[in-house]
Write an enzyme that holds these catalytic residues in place. Structure first.
Site, PDB file in Angstrom:
ATOM      1  N   CYS A  95       0.048 -42.644 -37.805  1.00 32.31           N
ATOM      2  CA  CYS A  95       1.052 -42.909 -38.485  1.00 32.31           C
ATOM      3  C   CYS A  95       1.468 -42.460 -40.070  1.00 32.31           C
ATOM      4  O   CYS A  95       1.910 -41.306 -39.879  1.00 32.31           O
ATOM      5  CB  CYS A  95       0.759 -44.491 -38.757  1.00 32.31           C
ATOM      6  N   ARG A 129      11.289 -52.407 -39.315  1.00 36.38           N
ATOM      7  CA  ARG A 129       9.966 -51.995 -38.940  1.00 36.38           C
ATOM      8  C   ARG A 129       9.548 -52.171 -37.665  1.00 36.38           C
ATOM      9  O   ARG A 129       9.923 -53.204 -37.091  1.00 36.38           O
ATOM     10  CB  ARG A 129       8.894 -53.150 -39.919  1.00 36.38           C
ATOM     11  N   HIS A 195      -1.554 -47.027 -33.470  1.00 37.35           N
ATOM     12  CA  HIS A 195      -2.754 -47.755 -33.852  1.00 37.35           C
ATOM     13  C   HIS A 195      -3.503 -48.312 -32.777  1.00 37.35           C
ATOM     14  O   HIS A 195      -2.983 -48.409 -31.731  1.00 37.35           O
ATOM     15  CB  HIS A 195      -2.292 -48.744 -35.007  1.00 37.35           C
TER      16      HIS A 195
HETATM   17  N1  GLN Z   1       4.061 -46.189 -44.683  1.00 33.66           N
HETATM   18  C1  GLN Z   1       4.492 -45.654 -43.484  1.00 33.66           C
HETATM   19  C2  GLN Z   1       5.614 -46.335 -42.631  1.00 33.66           C
HETATM   20  O1  GLN Z   1       5.711 -47.461 -42.891  1.00 33.66           O
HETATM   21  C3  GLN Z   1       3.438 -45.428 -42.547  1.00 33.66           C
HETATM   22  C4  GLN Z   1       2.874 -46.779 -42.017  1.00 33.66           C
HETATM   23  C5  GLN Z   1       1.401 -46.640 -41.189  1.00 33.66           C
HETATM   24  O2  GLN Z   1       0.368 -45.760 -41.667  1.00 33.66           O
HETATM   25  N2  GLN Z   1       1.145 -47.702 -40.169  1.00 33.66           N
HETATM   26  O3  GLN Z   1       6.155 -45.732 -41.782  1.00 33.66           O
END
Ligand code: GLN
Length: 244
Positions: A95, A129, A195
């Site tokens: 990520c 998101r 993840h």
């Molecule tokens: N800040 C980055 C995003 O929101 C990565 C988030 C993360 O590592 N889960 O895309």
């Protein structure tokens, strides 16, 4: 005395280790230990000195503000990390860490964050998101080609040049929710939005990375002793069931 030894450097664990991404390190550690492979794990934080000769690099995920700090620090080691990438060291970025393996990450409300460009990819913050279970397929993994995980990112990543997807999306959004790509691969460098953490539920991919690292160091196609992955496969299948 272990016959095979590997060195793993965990990049910036104090900044990028959100969502339990340390589970990826624990998986590599145990799967090497169970086979008598010595895995020397070194944490690398701001102010530490990075040496040459690492077989596996790991960098986890994090929020935009942690990525700002790490992006600045990574620029100091861009040429060394690029040299290790060219020498076929294995990289796994999750990520936020994945985003910094590309050319840049453009957050919503911050300056563009420079990456190390070992992946020919760039990321821009999206308006939504992406959160949820993901299933994908990686046809280059012989034993089992499904990969599962959990995504939580607003970044939209686009691949360029000869950087290929790590996998093809079956359920979920992956890199950008449009082109059905998940993650990225160039030589032995891999990035993913998965993840979960990723490797405990995908033991076949963990072994694939260990084999690549052994091949890079010992210049030989080393077969790994099979392990009892019944629990890991149950965890893998539980995500498959939830996702469909
Ligand atoms: N800040 C980055 C995003 O929101 C990565 C988030 C993360 O590592 N889960 O895309």
């Amino acid at each position: 005395m272990a016959k095979f030894k590997l060195k793993l450097v965990h990049l910036y664990p104090l900044f990028l280790n959100l969502y339990g991404d340390i589970g990826n390190i624990i998986t590599l550690q145990k799967r090497c230990e169970w086979r008598g492979i010595e895995l020397d794990i070194q944490q690398f934080n701001i102010g530490d000195k990075l040496e040459e000769g690492t077989d596996i690099f790991f960098i986890g995920g994090g929020q935009d503000r942690q990525q700002v700090e790490v992006s600045q620090e990574l620029q100091k080691y861009k040429s060394l990390l690029t040299q290790e990438y060219e020498n076929n060291s294995v990289f796994l970025g999750i990520c936020g860490g994945y985003q910094l393996m590309g050319e840049y990450y453009q957050p919503h409300d911050a300056e563009r964050l420079e990456g190390i460009s070992i992946l020919d990819a760039y990321t821009v913050a999206g308006s939504n998101r992406f959160i949820g279970n993901v299933t994908a397929e990686a046809d280059y993994i012989q034993e089992k080609n499904t990969l599962v995980g959990f995504e939580n990112h607003s970044g939209l990543t686009y691949l360029r040049g000869d950087t290929t997807p790590m996998a093809t999306i079956v359920v979920g959004n992956g890199n950008n929710g449009i082109d059905k790509t998940e993650g990225a691969r160039s030589k032995n460098a891999f990035g993913t939005y998965l993840h979960g953490s990723f490797l405990p539920k995908n033991p076949h991919f963990a072994d694939y990375l260990i084999k690549l690292a052994l091949q890079k160091k010992y210049k030989d196609n080393i077969e790994l002793e099979p392990l009892d992955d019944s629990i890991e496969i149950k965890a893998h299948e539980s995500v498959l069931e939830k996702a469909y």
